[in-house]
Design a protein around this motif. Sequence first.
Motif, short mmCIF file in Angstrom:
data_model
loop_
_atom_site.label_atom_id
_atom_site.label_comp_id
_atom_site.label_asym_id
_atom_site.label_seq_id
_atom_site.Cartn_x
_atom_site.Cartn_y
_atom_site.Cartn_z
N ASN A 42 0.83 -1.20 0.00
CA ASN A 42 0.00 0.00 0.00
C ASN A 42 0.87 1.25 0.00
OD1 ASN A 42 -2.51 -1.29 0.06
ND2 ASN A 42 -2.44 -1.53 2.29
N PRO A 43 0.37 2.34 -0.60
CA PRO A 43 1.11 3.60 -0.57
C PRO A 43 1.42 4.05 0.85
CG PRO A 43 -0.65 3.72 -2.18
CD PRO A 43 -0.86 2.44 -1.41
N LEU A 44 2.52 4.74 0.99
CA LEU A 44 2.95 5.30 2.27
C LEU A 44 2.88 6.82 2.17
CD1 LEU A 44 4.33 5.17 5.08
CD2 LEU A 44 6.53 5.04 3.87
N ILE A 45 2.15 7.44 3.08
CA ILE A 45 1.95 8.89 3.04
C ILE A 45 2.40 9.50 4.36
CG2 ILE A 45 0.34 10.75 2.57
CD1 ILE A 45 0.48 8.77 0.28
N TYR A 46 3.38 10.41 4.30
CA TYR A 46 3.81 11.15 5.48
C TYR A 46 2.91 12.37 5.65
CZ TYR A 46 8.18 8.50 4.99
OH TYR A 46 9.12 7.50 4.88
N VAL A 47 2.39 12.56 6.86
CA VAL A 47 1.54 13.72 7.11
C VAL A 47 2.07 14.47 8.33
CG1 VAL A 47 -0.55 12.79 6.06
CG2 VAL A 47 -0.08 12.29 8.44
N GLY A 48 2.06 15.78 8.24
CA GLY A 48 2.54 16.61 9.34
C GLY A 48 2.55 18.07 8.95
N LEU A 49 2.83 18.90 9.92
CA LEU A 49 2.90 20.34 9.69
C LEU A 49 4.12 20.68 8.86
CD1 LEU A 49 2.02 21.48 13.32
CD2 LEU A 49 0.47 21.32 11.36
N ARG A 50 4.13 21.88 8.29
CA ARG A 50 5.29 22.32 7.53
C ARG A 50 6.49 22.46 8.47
NH1 ARG A 50 3.35 23.28 2.60
NH2 ARG A 50 1.27 24.19 2.37
N GLY A 51 7.67 22.19 7.93
CA GLY A 51 8.89 22.33 8.71
C GLY A 51 9.24 21.12 9.54
N MET A 52 8.51 20.02 9.39
CA MET A 52 8.77 18.81 10.17
C MET A 52 9.74 17.85 9.48
SD MET A 52 7.38 18.92 13.08
CE MET A 52 6.16 19.92 13.95
N GLY A 53 10.08 18.14 8.22
CA GLY A 53 11.04 17.30 7.53
C GLY A 53 10.44 16.27 6.60
N LYS A 54 9.19 16.46 6.18
CA LYS A 54 8.55 15.50 5.27
C LYS A 54 9.28 15.43 3.93
CE LYS A 54 4.51 17.48 5.32
NZ LYS A 54 4.90 18.66 6.15
N THR A 55 9.65 16.59 3.40
CA THR A 55 10.36 16.61 2.12
C THR A 55 11.70 15.91 2.22
OG1 THR A 55 9.28 18.69 1.48
CG2 THR A 55 11.31 18.12 0.33
N SER A 56 12.41 16.11 3.33
CA SER A 56 13.69 15.42 3.52
C SER A 56 13.50 13.91 3.54
CB SER A 56 14.34 15.89 4.82
OG SER A 56 14.69 17.26 4.75
N LEU A 57 12.40 13.45 4.12
CA LEU A 57 12.11 12.02 4.13
C LEU A 57 11.85 11.50 2.72
CD1 LEU A 57 9.89 11.70 7.32
CD2 LEU A 57 11.98 10.42 6.87
N LEU A 58 11.17 12.29 1.88
CA LEU A 58 10.94 11.87 0.51
C LEU A 58 12.25 11.78 -0.26
CD1 LEU A 58 7.71 13.83 -0.56
CD2 LEU A 58 7.92 11.47 0.20
N TYR A 59 13.14 12.75 -0.05
CA TYR A 59 14.44 12.69 -0.72
C TYR A 59 15.24 11.47 -0.25
CZ TYR A 59 14.02 17.38 -2.75
OH TYR A 59 13.63 18.48 -3.49
N ALA A 60 15.17 11.17 1.04
CA ALA A 60 15.87 10.00 1.56
C ALA A 60 15.30 8.72 0.94
CB ALA A 60 15.76 9.96 3.08
N ALA A 61 13.97 8.66 0.78
CA ALA A 61 13.35 7.51 0.14
C ALA A 61 13.78 7.39 -1.31
CB ALA A 61 11.83 7.63 0.22
N ARG A 62 13.85 8.52 -2.01
CA ARG A 62 14.30 8.50 -3.41
C ARG A 62 15.70 7.91 -3.52
NH1 ARG A 62 15.68 14.08 -6.24
NH2 ARG A 62 17.37 13.82 -4.72
N ASP A 63 16.59 8.34 -2.62
CA ASP A 63 17.96 7.84 -2.64
C ASP A 63 17.99 6.34 -2.39
OD1 ASP A 63 18.71 10.42 -3.07
OD2 ASP A 63 19.46 10.78 -1.03
#
Length: 389
Positions: A42-63
């Motif tokens: 199933n898809p994995l979706i990170y949810v949270g307020l801005r500035g919590m590091g969600k984008t950094s987690l996506l980049y880490a997943a991409r790597d």
Amino acid sequence: MNLLNPYTPGAGTRPALLAGRDSQTALVRNLADQVQAGRTANPLIYVGLRGMGKTSLLYAARDLFRERGWLAGYFEVRRNVEPGIAVQHIIADSAQLSTGMFRAALANGGHRIGGMKLTLGPAGFSFEVDTDRRAVSPAADAFPALVAFLRTLGADARANGVGVALLIDELQLFRKRDLAVLIQALSALDDEPIVLIGAGLPGLPADMAKANTYAERFRFEGIGPLNDPDAREAVVSPAFGQGIMWDEGAVSHLVAEAHGYPYFLQLYASEAWVAAEGARTITLKHVQVSADAAQRQLSVGLYAARYDRLSDKEREYVDAMAALMLPDVARVGSGAVARNLGKSLSVVAPVRDRVIKKGIVHSPAFGMLEFSVPGFASYVVARSSTADL
């Protein structure tokens, strides 16, 4: 010797150390293992307020996916962008890294979304208008073309022993109909090795479920403030890697001021680093001296950017909410804000919902409101008071 400042405050910038997110990255590895073993995930979706590091987690997943040879790309949703366009960008970008038979398969011209096809030219892969096919009407159903494309892409990936990862940020910016198309397309796949790793604001799970009930099966992972040990690691470890130490008083003060908010940790630590001017130990004095510079950055940057994008009615609502929160109230009831404005709850509810949608405010419990960023209430009161002069 001039050392490079290891702290990276900013929207979407990757910290030197992704502290406190081991469990979230472990979910990505598990998902990749499942797909490579021939199982669906199933898809994995990170949810949270801005500035919590969600984008950094996506980049880490991409790597992580790219290290395994997957086709993996990142896309940040913009308003009025259809999911097919998002997938085009992801695939065209990540296809440049493919090699061997997979690269040949991608270049065979069989990958199309609507009237667009993936082509390989001298500059690499790109999507171009397919002149061999009749132009697709903007009113046409986007779902069949997207499903057909993903199935073809997935078949090629499976034949080459890899998978495809769609890493999509700011999912809440999709229009409801486009969000529904994306969710429905994912649900229509069979055993294709394609996964979605997404991110968005706290209201995203409800929005996705309203768009298509299949989203109720997704894995939603909350991304919140860092606890004290992880916050300390985020501050101390990047400097230690360059031979710079933090004394205990400095770390304790900074962590307390940041409230576990990753962006604040990076900003305060960055300004303390500058104030230390190459000293081998960053002290409490350096943190205290740099506080004004950090606050100025917040006032002209993060806080101002949020406040300035509010409409007049939205500012009125935010001003009323902030006035109820000083000096040290963490959250207020939406009913109390309405009373402060002298209006009924039903009248101000649409304004409240727009402010929540913009990520300025969130609702941690039914009927309760908090600002999404620490210190924002003080900024709002100061700014509104200045405007009254």
